[in-house]
Motif scaffolding. Sequence first.
Motif, mmCIF file in Angstrom:
data_model
loop_
_atom_site.group_PDB
_atom_site.id
_atom_site.type_symbol
_atom_site.label_atom_id
_atom_site.label_comp_id
_atom_site.label_asym_id
_atom_site.label_seq_id
_atom_site.Cartn_x
_atom_site.Cartn_y
_atom_site.Cartn_z
ATOM 1 N N VAL A 236 3.820 -1.633 13.629
ATOM 2 C CA VAL A 236 4.275 -0.473 12.871
ATOM 3 C C VAL A 236 4.752 -0.921 11.500
ATOM 4 O O VAL A 236 5.456 -1.930 11.370
ATOM 5 N N GLU A 237 4.396 -0.145 10.471
ATOM 6 C CA GLU A 237 4.859 -0.434 9.110
ATOM 7 C C GLU A 237 6.305 0.014 8.957
ATOM 8 O O GLU A 237 6.618 1.204 9.046
ATOM 9 N N LEU A 238 7.194 -0.967 8.734
ATOM 10 C CA LEU A 238 8.624 -0.704 8.585
ATOM 11 C C LEU A 238 9.092 -0.895 7.151
ATOM 12 O O LEU A 238 10.287 -0.832 6.880
ATOM 13 N N GLY A 239 8.148 -1.159 6.259
ATOM 14 C CA GLY A 239 8.520 -1.545 4.904
ATOM 15 C C GLY A 239 8.458 -3.045 4.719
ATOM 16 O O GLY A 239 8.834 -3.565 3.671
ATOM 17 N N GLN A 240 7.977 -3.754 5.750
ATOM 18 C CA GLN A 240 7.916 -5.221 5.701
ATOM 19 C C GLN A 240 6.594 -5.730 5.151
ATOM 20 O O GLN A 240 6.357 -6.929 5.117
ATOM 21 N N GLY A 241 5.722 -4.820 4.697
ATOM 22 C CA GLY A 241 4.452 -5.242 4.118
ATOM 23 C C GLY A 241 3.364 -5.513 5.130
ATOM 24 O O GLY A 241 2.355 -6.151 4.813
ATOM 25 N N LEU A 242 3.519 -5.030 6.347
ATOM 26 C CA LEU A 242 2.523 -5.266 7.395
ATOM 27 C C LEU A 242 1.155 -4.721 6.992
ATOM 28 O O LEU A 242 0.135 -5.405 7.125
ATOM 29 N N GLN B 12 0.817 -1.199 0.000
ATOM 30 C CA GLN B 12 0.000 0.000 0.000
ATOM 31 C C GLN B 12 0.858 1.259 0.000
ATOM 32 O O GLN B 12 1.750 1.426 0.809
ATOM 33 N N GLN B 13 0.579 2.175 -0.922
ATOM 34 C CA GLN B 13 1.255 3.447 -1.004
ATOM 35 C C GLN B 13 0.201 4.546 -1.026
ATOM 36 O O GLN B 13 -0.934 4.334 -1.454
ATOM 37 N N PRO B 14 0.561 5.750 -0.567
ATOM 38 C CA PRO B 14 -0.360 6.865 -0.710
ATOM 39 C C PRO B 14 -0.723 7.077 -2.168
ATOM 40 O O PRO B 14 -0.005 6.658 -3.079
ATOM 41 N N ASP B 15 -1.857 7.761 -2.416
ATOM 42 C CA ASP B 15 -2.387 7.905 -3.758
ATOM 43 C C ASP B 15 -1.377 8.506 -4.730
ATOM 44 O O ASP B 15 -1.359 8.186 -5.908
ATOM 45 N N ARG B 16 -0.532 9.422 -4.290
ATOM 46 C CA ARG B 16 0.418 10.080 -5.178
ATOM 47 C C ARG B 16 1.686 9.268 -5.358
ATOM 48 O O ARG B 16 2.612 9.714 -6.045
ATOM 49 N N GLY B 17 1.748 8.108 -4.748
ATOM 50 C CA GLY B 17 2.952 7.304 -4.856
ATOM 51 C C GLY B 17 4.070 7.778 -3.958
ATOM 52 O O GLY B 17 5.217 7.418 -4.161
ATOM 53 N N GLU B 18 3.769 8.614 -2.975
ATOM 54 C CA GLU B 18 4.773 9.131 -2.065
ATOM 55 C C GLU B 18 4.444 8.701 -0.640
ATOM 56 O O GLU B 18 3.306 8.819 -0.206
ATOM 57 N N ALA B 19 5.435 8.227 0.062
ATOM 58 C CA ALA B 19 5.268 7.855 1.464
ATOM 59 C C ALA B 19 5.796 8.989 2.339
ATOM 60 O O ALA B 19 6.901 9.482 2.127
ATOM 61 N N VAL B 20 5.014 9.406 3.309
ATOM 62 C CA VAL B 20 5.394 10.514 4.180
ATOM 63 C C VAL B 20 6.006 9.953 5.459
ATOM 64 O O VAL B 20 5.371 9.196 6.189
ATOM 65 N N TYR B 21 7.255 10.346 5.710
ATOM 66 C CA TYR B 21 7.969 9.936 6.917
ATOM 67 C C TYR B 21 8.065 11.131 7.871
ATOM 68 O O TYR B 21 7.636 12.244 7.548
ATOM 69 N N VAL B 22 8.622 10.892 9.046
ATOM 70 C CA VAL B 22 8.620 11.927 10.079
ATOM 71 C C VAL B 22 9.276 13.213 9.581
ATOM 72 O O VAL B 22 8.765 14.312 9.787
ATOM 73 N N PHE C 214 1.283 9.214 31.651
ATOM 74 C CA PHE C 214 1.433 8.642 30.314
ATOM 75 C C PHE C 214 0.424 9.252 29.345
ATOM 76 O O PHE C 214 0.731 9.464 28.172
ATOM 77 N N HIS C 215 -0.795 9.501 29.829
ATOM 78 C CA HIS C 215 -1.823 9.985 28.899
ATOM 79 C C HIS C 215 -1.582 11.417 28.433
ATOM 80 O O HIS C 215 -2.288 11.920 27.558
ATOM 81 N N ASN C 216 -0.591 12.091 29.013
ATOM 82 C CA ASN C 216 -0.212 13.423 28.540
ATOM 83 C C ASN C 216 0.778 13.364 27.379
ATOM 84 O O ASN C 216 1.120 14.402 26.816
ATOM 85 N N VAL C 217 1.223 12.163 27.057
ATOM 86 C CA VAL C 217 2.194 11.988 25.973
ATOM 87 C C VAL C 217 1.559 11.168 24.859
ATOM 88 O O VAL C 217 1.106 10.043 25.072
ATOM 89 N N ARG C 218 1.538 11.757 23.679
ATOM 90 C CA ARG C 218 1.001 11.069 22.511
ATOM 91 C C ARG C 218 2.133 10.829 21.525
ATOM 92 O O ARG C 218 2.756 11.786 21.052
ATOM 93 N N VAL C 219 2.440 9.578 21.242
ATOM 94 C CA VAL C 219 3.481 9.237 20.282
ATOM 95 C C VAL C 219 2.822 8.657 19.035
ATOM 96 O O VAL C 219 2.018 7.723 19.118
ATOM 97 N N ILE C 220 3.159 9.240 17.901
ATOM 98 C CA ILE C 220 2.579 8.819 16.623
ATOM 99 C C ILE C 220 3.696 8.329 15.711
ATOM 100 O O ILE C 220 4.724 8.994 15.548
ATOM 101 N N THR C 221 3.501 7.161 15.141
ATOM 102 C CA THR C 221 4.436 6.623 14.154
ATOM 103 C C THR C 221 3.650 6.205 12.927
ATOM 104 O O THR C 221 2.909 5.214 12.963
ATOM 105 N N ARG C 222 3.767 6.987 11.879
ATOM 106 C CA ARG C 222 3.048 6.643 10.647
ATOM 107 C C ARG C 222 3.706 5.457 9.961
ATOM 108 O O ARG C 222 3.086 4.483 9.609
ATOM 109 N N ARG C 223 4.979 5.600 9.706
ATOM 110 C CA ARG C 223 5.775 4.516 9.116
ATOM 111 C C ARG C 223 7.238 4.785 9.437
ATOM 112 O O ARG C 223 7.599 5.895 9.845
ATOM 113 N N VAL C 224 8.072 3.799 9.252
ATOM 114 C CA VAL C 224 9.487 3.899 9.582
ATOM 115 C C VAL C 224 10.304 3.581 8.330
ATOM 116 O O VAL C 224 10.038 2.584 7.657
ATOM 117 N N GLY C 225 11.291 4.404 8.050
ATOM 118 C CA GLY C 225 12.119 4.207 6.861
ATOM 119 C C GLY C 225 13.242 3.223 7.095
ATOM 120 O O GLY C 225 14.425 3.534 6.938
#
Length: 777
Positions: free
Chosen positions: A483-489, A22-32, A233-244
């Motif tokens: 987390v999606e690491l490029g392994q096809g998860l 799966q790739q974004p519609d424009r064919g670009e993956a957005v990393y941090v 802990f609930h005051n901290v929000r960690v977001i990981t879209r994908r990892v390069g």
Amino acid sequence: MHRSREPHLNTAEQRPLATRRQQPDRGEAVYVDDIPSPKDCVYGAFIYSTKPLARIKKVDFKASLASEKILTFISAKDIPENGENIGSATPVGTEALFPDPVANCAGQAIGVVIAETQRYANMAAKQALVEYSTEGLGKPILTVEDAVENNSYFEIPSEYTPTPVGDFSKGMEEADIKISSAEVKLGSQYYFYMETQVALAIPDEDNCITVYSSSQSPEFTQSVIARCLGIPFHNVRVITRRVGGGFGGKGFRSIPLATACALAAYKLHRPVRMYMDRNTDMVTIGGRHPLKVKYDVGFKSDGRITALNLYVLINAGITRDYSPYFPRKFIASIKKYNWSNLSFDVRLCKTNLTSKSSMRAPGHVQGSFVADAIIENVASVLSLETNHVRRTNLHSFDSLMLFYEGVNEEANNYTLPSIFDKLAVSPDYQSRAEAVRNFNYANKWKKRGISSVPIVYMVYCNPIPGRVSVFNDASIVVEVGGVELGQGLWTKVKQMTAFCLGQLWEDGSEKLLERVRIIQADTLSMVQGWITAGSTTSESSCAAVQLACNVLVERLKPLKDRLLEEKGVVSWDLLISQSVKEYVNLSASSLHVPSQNSAKYLIYGAGTSEVEVDILTGATTILRSDISYDCGQSLNPAVDLGQAEGCFVQGIGFFLYEECLTNSDGLLITNNTWNYKIPTIDVIPKEFNVEIINSGHHKYRVLSSKASGEPPLLLAASVHGAVREAIRAARLDYFSTSGGSQGSALTFDMDPPTTMETVKELCGLDIVEKYLVGLIK
């Protein structure tokens, strides 16, 4: 490159539908680092110690343009009063974020310099003037030998302590021949992900903070940041879209940078971004565990081994990190052969080096290689073909169960003997081996070698949460702890969702597939996410999604049956529309917890490689590699083939090219691509055949599937073995001319990485010169 696999049905009735990754519609993956910088964002860079055991007295900066752009310097003194000096945490220990005041290793982060741009921050960090003092601190421990001398060890918890097999002393009494105190050494390896460590921290209202982190462990990152800042802990929000790219290096080693970034943002009340340059990343992150092994082995004259004892010294670095898990996995891969009786003494050495952590197939790749090195030594002593000795000592199913106690395995699923026979003792292999011998006879300055290795890889499964929600327009969103690491998860999870919900719609999975969206990991949305590691996160995430989908199917099936009676045909849209009207809950959550039967299992495979070595230069060309890998019933053969190929090439890097060197203070000096060589396109085997074996039904696996992310890396040892065979051919040429003994030609140490220089030393220029002198005489 040729890719092959056995015929495989992949229908909606039998398997999830295969899709492209799966790739974004424009064919670009957005990393941090692709996220636009917020208003008033500033940038940070680590300043690290260049001394292994030293008190930090003062940090100053050279007068320069970069120093003029410095906004502040963040150190341990800036941690809130109710916070902790903590930079990482694993289930077996923690480590400090910054020295307070003693730096314990070269490469340890001292603090963070904050500047207006990332370029200025990086420049200022490199221009930092650090004043050290070593008074009263003693001598640093930099080698495993130093650790033994100083009794410097980490304890291995009892639950991670591997189990010996049989009686070593008795087995040695049965042996015809014995080898004593033989030695194998393995170096480290850097992760070399494409995206270095990166984080973006944004302060929010009510003493909260959001951190975008390139991390394999968002939940661990959340907890460490909260503890460092002294907030819930609930005051901290960690977001990981994908990892390069992660390879384990974004597991626990990503947490210090995210925490430092959050600390700076929390203090300055401004967004802070940190993106490590490659040099800093290589110096500070650590990598694969180096180790030294001494062994005693006894065996019969036919090559059957009766006893093996190992004395293993593992260089863990300065903190525990992942290291307590290492011995169990190392010994698990050692056990791939039937040693009859196996004993060992494994020690985790605490040294003043950067912490070593999990790296793709941690422990397994070292253990599997050491096992094959022992087999090769035995074969050399007996002057037997190595594959004969390997095959002689492969497990029967009964001995397999003795060595891998507690693993639920069925005899008909033990495919290793047939896989190995197909690659290593078949008529095709014999003809190729004969061709190699003929080539070596006809060529003086180039030699070829061929080698095969088997693997038995024990996989451990982690709990994973999942949530599947259907919106009013009948589109579907899925969250998982992985987390999606490029392994096809994401690809496999999307397939599983469509596959499971497809039973509610006559058009099945194919039409549903385009309606499914997988969203990023978010610690405030999906709790108990654990860590994406061990190759099993994709299948565990699929299992979690399957559970959630089953709940939705149970809720929606009665409504579908009623609508069928009323209307005759029920589309997905109609079903969801009616469900909304009748207030059916269209969101279901789950937590997949592996049962005792499914928590660990075995994977089998074999690899054969053929190489050509140039004796004059030491250059190695991989002519052909064949991989045969039992993937159970693959959830997506295209993804698993890609994983096997990439994994194998990374293994080639470890065995042939990637050499980690340090100076006298333990500071990494192979810290860029000028002096640290990773595999490139010309390293890929000229002919590369990868076969995914879709073996029988595995009732404790997710749709009978098995993991693919790490195990094939071990098969790259076949390349190392082939190089050894080529070197033997070169040495035999020399020794036959000079009158030396054949045993001296066959037996020699060849520890990874076997670089060009090593090859030249063993069979190259010096032997060429001696050979020419011999001809003159």
